[in-house]
Design an enzyme around this catalytic site. Structure first.
Site, PDB file in Angstrom:
ATOM      1  N   PHE A  65       0.809  -1.244  -0.181  1.00 41.02           N
ATOM      2  CA  PHE A  65       0.091   0.013   0.114  1.00 41.02           C
ATOM      3  C   PHE A  65       1.007   1.239  -0.021  1.00 41.02           C
ATOM      4  O   PHE A  65       0.524   2.435  -0.556  1.00 41.02           O
ATOM      5  CB  PHE A  65      -0.958  -0.002   1.313  1.00 41.02           C
ATOM      6  CG  PHE A  65      -0.075   0.367   2.528  1.00 41.02           C
ATOM      7  CD1 PHE A  65       0.119   1.772   2.732  1.00 41.02           C
ATOM      8  CD2 PHE A  65       0.288  -0.508   3.401  1.00 41.02           C
ATOM      9  CE1 PHE A  65       0.628   2.172   3.961  1.00 41.02           C
ATOM     10  CE2 PHE A  65       0.960  -0.265   4.209  1.00 41.02           C
ATOM     11  CZ  PHE A  65       1.033   1.285   4.886  1.00 41.02           C
ATOM     12  N   LYS A  72      -1.266  -7.177  -9.222  1.00 40.48           N
ATOM     13  CA  LYS A  72      -2.144  -7.078  -8.208  1.00 40.48           C
ATOM     14  C   LYS A  72      -1.803  -6.039  -7.094  1.00 40.48           C
ATOM     15  O   LYS A  72      -0.738  -6.135  -6.205  1.00 40.48           O
ATOM     16  CB  LYS A  72      -2.324  -8.373  -7.379  1.00 40.48           C
ATOM     17  CG  LYS A  72      -3.471  -8.995  -6.830  1.00 40.48           C
ATOM     18  CD  LYS A  72      -3.722  -9.031  -5.560  1.00 40.48           C
ATOM     19  CE  LYS A  72      -2.785  -8.439  -4.363  1.00 40.48           C
ATOM     20  NZ  LYS A  72      -3.710  -7.429  -3.803  1.00 40.48           N
ATOM     21  N   CYS A 108       9.702   2.316   3.267  1.00 41.68           N
ATOM     22  CA  CYS A 108      10.467   0.918   3.634  1.00 41.68           C
ATOM     23  C   CYS A 108      11.792   1.544   3.920  1.00 41.68           C
ATOM     24  O   CYS A 108      12.573   0.601   4.434  1.00 41.68           O
ATOM     25  CB  CYS A 108      10.442  -0.028   2.631  1.00 41.68           C
ATOM     26  SG  CYS A 108      10.847   0.718   0.993  1.00 41.68           S
ATOM     27  N   SER A 167       5.448  -6.972   3.192  1.00 40.53           N
ATOM     28  CA  SER A 167       5.879  -7.363   4.554  1.00 40.53           C
ATOM     29  C   SER A 167       6.753  -8.814   4.421  1.00 40.53           C
ATOM     30  O   SER A 167       6.547  -9.613   3.577  1.00 40.53           O
ATOM     31  CB  SER A 167       4.659  -7.609   5.598  1.00 40.53           C
ATOM     32  OG  SER A 167       3.970  -8.435   5.046  1.00 40.53           O
ATOM     33  N   GLU A 195      -5.071  -3.977  -1.791  1.00 39.85           N
ATOM     34  CA  GLU A 195      -6.405  -3.561  -1.933  1.00 39.85           C
ATOM     35  C   GLU A 195      -6.735  -2.435  -1.040  1.00 39.85           C
ATOM     36  O   GLU A 195      -8.038  -1.914  -0.899  1.00 39.85           O
ATOM     37  CB  GLU A 195      -7.327  -4.749  -1.282  1.00 39.85           C
ATOM     38  CG  GLU A 195      -7.036  -5.245   0.188  1.00 39.85           C
ATOM     39  CD  GLU A 195      -5.748  -5.964   0.325  1.00 39.85           C
ATOM     40  OE1 GLU A 195      -4.730  -6.037  -0.523  1.00 39.85           O
ATOM     41  OE2 GLU A 195      -5.578  -6.618   1.571  1.00 39.85           O
ATOM     42  N   GLU A 252       9.211  -4.744  12.788  1.00 43.31           N
ATOM     43  CA  GLU A 252       9.030  -3.603  12.118  1.00 43.31           C
ATOM     44  C   GLU A 252       7.911  -2.858  12.437  1.00 43.31           C
ATOM     45  O   GLU A 252       6.641  -3.266  12.759  1.00 43.31           O
ATOM     46  CB  GLU A 252       9.023  -3.925  10.581  1.00 43.31           C
ATOM     47  CG  GLU A 252       8.600  -2.608   9.798  1.00 43.31           C
ATOM     48  CD  GLU A 252       8.226  -2.952   8.262  1.00 43.31           C
ATOM     49  OE1 GLU A 252       7.831  -3.921   7.943  1.00 43.31           O
ATOM     50  OE2 GLU A 252       8.940  -2.403   7.480  1.00 43.31           O
TER      51      GLU A 252
HETATM   52  P1  NAD Z   1       1.608  -6.701   2.895  1.00 41.41           P
HETATM   53  O1  NAD Z   1       2.662  -7.670   3.012  1.00 41.41           O
HETATM   54  O2  NAD Z   1       0.490  -6.456   3.985  1.00 41.41           O
HETATM   55  O3  NAD Z   1       0.799  -6.652   1.404  1.00 41.41           O
HETATM   56  C1  NAD Z   1       1.631  -6.574   0.237  1.00 41.41           C
HETATM   57  C2  NAD Z   1       0.803  -7.178  -0.525  1.00 41.41           C
HETATM   58  O4  NAD Z   1       0.506  -8.491  -0.723  1.00 41.41           O
HETATM   59  C3  NAD Z   1      -0.562  -6.671  -0.930  1.00 41.41           C
HETATM   60  O5  NAD Z   1      -0.874  -6.529  -2.323  1.00 41.41           O
HETATM   61  C4  NAD Z   1      -1.505  -7.587  -0.154  1.00 41.41           C
HETATM   62  O6  NAD Z   1      -3.051  -7.618  -1.044  1.00 41.41           O
HETATM   63  C5  NAD Z   1      -0.671  -8.930  -0.659  1.00 41.41           C
HETATM   64  N1  NAD Z   1      -0.818  -9.736   0.601  1.00 41.41           N
HETATM   65  C6  NAD Z   1      -1.034  -9.480   1.850  1.00 41.41           C
HETATM   66  N2  NAD Z   1      -1.085 -10.758   2.551  1.00 41.41           N
HETATM   67  C7  NAD Z   1      -0.961 -11.807   1.651  1.00 41.41           C
HETATM   68  C8  NAD Z   1      -0.998 -12.928   1.693  1.00 41.41           C
HETATM   69  N3  NAD Z   1      -1.022 -13.989   2.901  1.00 41.41           N
HETATM   70  N4  NAD Z   1      -0.788 -14.009   0.658  1.00 41.41           N
HETATM   71  C9  NAD Z   1      -0.554 -13.254  -0.432  1.00 41.41           C
HETATM   72  N5  NAD Z   1      -0.596 -12.202  -0.672  1.00 41.41           N
HETATM   73  C10 NAD Z   1      -0.951 -11.125   0.460  1.00 41.41           C
HETATM   74  O7  NAD Z   1       2.173  -5.482   3.077  1.00 41.41           O
HETATM   75  P2  NAD Z   1       1.755  -3.902   3.043  1.00 41.41           P
HETATM   76  O8  NAD Z   1       1.274  -3.752   4.558  1.00 41.41           O
HETATM   77  O9  NAD Z   1       0.745  -3.559   1.929  1.00 41.41           O
HETATM   78  O10 NAD Z   1       2.970  -2.993   2.861  1.00 41.41           O
HETATM   79  C11 NAD Z   1       3.927  -2.642   4.015  1.00 41.41           C
HETATM   80  C12 NAD Z   1       5.163  -3.513   3.932  1.00 41.41           C
HETATM   81  O11 NAD Z   1       5.746  -3.559   2.762  1.00 41.41           O
HETATM   82  C13 NAD Z   1       6.152  -3.045   4.987  1.00 41.41           C
HETATM   83  O12 NAD Z   1       6.479  -4.166   5.650  1.00 41.41           O
HETATM   84  C14 NAD Z   1       7.349  -2.291   4.194  1.00 41.41           C
HETATM   85  O13 NAD Z   1       8.580  -2.434   4.553  1.00 41.41           O
HETATM   86  C15 NAD Z   1       7.175  -3.330   2.977  1.00 41.41           C
HETATM   87  N6  NAD Z   1       7.856  -2.532   1.763  1.00 41.41           N
HETATM   88  C16 NAD Z   1       8.872  -3.152   1.498  1.00 41.41           C
HETATM   89  C17 NAD Z   1       9.773  -2.516   0.374  1.00 41.41           C
HETATM   90  C18 NAD Z   1      11.076  -2.911   0.093  1.00 41.41           C
HETATM   91  O14 NAD Z   1      11.630  -2.214  -1.045  1.00 41.41           O
HETATM   92  N7  NAD Z   1      11.676  -3.812   0.728  1.00 41.41           N
HETATM   93  C19 NAD Z   1       9.081  -1.257  -0.086  1.00 41.41           C
HETATM   94  C20 NAD Z   1       7.966  -0.785   0.280  1.00 41.41           C
HETATM   95  C21 NAD Z   1       7.290  -1.572   1.018  1.00 41.41           C
END
Ligand code: NAD
Length: 492
Positions: A148, A172, A280, A225, A175, A381
């Site tokens: 997000f 994808k 991040c 994450s 959401e 985190e």
């Molecule tokens: P998230 O892991 O909750 O969701 C990321 C994506 O995965 C979304 O599209 C979500 O719908 C999908 N998703 C969620 N749970 C899932 C599952 N069990 N199986 C498959 N798909 C699933 O992350 P978020 O809260 O949207 O984003 C924040 C996280 O992203 C933080 O941990 C941040 O550090 C990380 N991030 C990392 C970088 C990097 O370059 N390393 C960059 C941006 C964000």
């Protein structure tokens, strides 16, 4: 109310198992609804990407680049509208959202150079009268799953290079702020991208699992994450596709006693509290070496108090709300845990309300000083505007903290001492390192890369991803008439 559709084969599609509300984080009110895909729709989106794959791969590299050049101009022309869309769904300030589009444009500009960057090589006389060359082939259908926190930039880091290299793509997005991805797909169509080359599908775990398990999808890029990143990496391996999965972070900044403390305090506050700590690459732990700890804290406290928190659309706001009620409660809980575990909180704005936006998901800048490193608030985190401040005696100890943490996304040092900077650069276990830079995200011509639990897979995003989005073929050729049979295996 606005409905956010999927984007399949160049058209909006409104169907699925259910609609989820998209909430304005500043007010907790629904501003749109988004369809979650069912399995039939996920099948259809891969059908579309698969059908477009051959002709896009056969489109000349320069024609692909022309589309991306036009798209770049459209992004810039529509930057304000896109920023407003991001602010409405994500909550970040308009200024920050505009900056996100600028960074996304860098990835598109990189991909415009595809004809120069994605070519193979040739070796003449690599053997007796033998030439060897390599060619980079597109993979076919690639999948991108994005978080997000950067609804435009993370997706465009993937899509730009994947498309320039001749692949088709299923995106994808999160959401929680899904509207930007669809708007980007519309702009790419306006730029001349053929139908089916970029598709957007909304969904959650089931949708992602189906995309990974479909034998027609060749590669998956994920950002989110760490636990989800790891599970996606395992699932992709099981299904035999290549995968790059980027996860969470706990970015440390080491402050050496010789650093200019006003500069450090400015940079640290901007990095830790900007975007409500939801970058991040935000610094979430500052490790002060030696006896300048109290001096730095004295400079940080007024800066943390002065941060202007308000809705992202309100002019001069510096920090908006976090993305959801769940995120707000999780961050506030980790602040409570940190204090219960022994941290002091010289600034605690974690439960502060914003007049006129009492229902918003606000968490104000907060400092946890002297937090024990055994605390969950240090190990996990937090992904909010919470800065942990620690004091150690030596640079070795500071680097030791970074080396023993499970995350290794970014790390930074502030110093005027070249030897300290060199030691830090060599020994910090992180994929992106800053020297006097508090958010050390490399330019698109390099890569976004993490170490340890911050990334699974071996290729970074942006310029490092040409090899991820192509597969090499090696051709060995000789043009001469036969000199007779030879059953040996001759040296070249
Ligand atoms: P998230 O892991 O909750 O969701 C990321 C994506 O995965 C979304 O599209 C979500 O719908 C999908 N998703 C969620 N749970 C899932 C599952 N069990 N199986 C498959 N798909 C699933 O992350 P978020 O809260 O949207 O984003 C924040 C996280 O992203 C933080 O941990 C941040 O550090 C990380 N991030 C990392 C970088 C990097 O370059 N390393 C960059 C941006 C964000």
């Amino acid at each position: 109310m606005r409905t956010i559709p999927h984007w399949i084969n160049g058209k909006p599609v409104e169907t699925g198992v259910e609609q989820l509300p998209v909430l304005d984080p500043a007010t907790d009110t629904p501003i749109a609804q988004v369809w979650m895909a069912d399995s039939v729709l996920v099948e259809a989106v891969v059908d579309a990407a698969e059908a477009a794959a051959e002709s896009w791969a056969e489109t000349s590299m320069s024609k692909r680049a022309h589309v991306l050049f036009r798209f770049r101009d459209l992004l810039l022309a529509n930057r304000s509208e896109l920023a407003a869309l991001i602010t409405s769904e994500h909550g970040k300030t308009l200024d920050d959202a505009t900056g996100e589009i600028s960074r996304a444009v860098e990835s598109v500009e990189l991909a415009c150079g595809g004809p120069a960057l994605a070519h193979g090589s040739t070796s003449l006389q690599s053997g007796p009268n033998i030439d060897t060359r390599s060619m980079m082939h597109p993979l076919g259908v690639c999948v991108g799953i994005t978080p997000f926190n950067f609804p435009a930039m993370m997706g465009l880091m993937m899509v730009s290079v994947a498309l320039a290299a001749g692949n088709t793509f299923v995106w994808k997005p999160s959401e929680q702020d899904p509207g930007t991805a669809v708007r980007i797909a519309e702009l790419l169509q306006e730029a001349g991208l053929p139908d089916g080359v970029l598709n957007v599908v909304h969904g959650q775990q089931d949708t992602v699992t189906q995309l990974l398990d479909d034998p027609r999808t060749q590669a998956a890029s994920f950002v989110g994450s760490s636990d989800v990143a790891h599970s996606i990496y395992k699932r992709a391996a099981q299904s035999g596709m290549r995968c790059q999965a980027f996860g969470g972070a706990k970015n440390h900044m080491v402050v050496m006693p010789d650093a200019d403390l006003d500069t450090v305090a400015d940079q640290l506050a901007s990095s830790a509290f900007g975007a409500a700590g939801q970058r991040c690459m935000a610094i979430s732990v500052a490790v002060v070496v030696g006896d300048v700890y109290d001096d730095l804290l004295a400079r940080l406290v007024p800066r943390a108090h002065a941060v202007k928190m308000n809705a992202g659309v309100v002019p001069e706001t510096e920090v908006g709300p976090v993305v959801s009620r769940r995120a707000q409660q999780r961050i506030q809980e980790l602040v409570r845990v940190g204090i219960a575990d022994g941290a002091t909180s010289p600034v605690d704005r974690s439960t502060e309300e914003v007049p006129g936006y009492e229902n918003g998901y606000f968490v104000g800048p907060t400092i946890l000083a002297g937090l024990p490193t055994t605390s969950e608030a240090y190990q996990q985190e937090i992904f909010g505007p919470v800065l942990v401040l620690l004091n150690v005696d030596t640079l070795d100890e500071a680097i030791g903290l970074i080396r023993s943490h499970r995350y290794g996304n970014g790390a930074s040092i502030f110093t005027n001492n070249g030897a300290a900077a060199n030691q830090f650069t060599n020994q910090a276990t992180a994929g992106m390192v800053g020297i006097n830079v508090a958010i050390p995200v490399p330019v698109a011509t390099y890569a976004v890369q993490g170490w340890k639990n911050s990334a699974y897979g071996d290729t970074g995003l942006n310029n490092a991803s040409w090899s991820f989005y192509t597969r090499p073929k090696y051709i060995t050729s000789r043009w001469e008439t036969s000199a007779g049979m030879d059953f040996g295996f001759r040296p070249n």
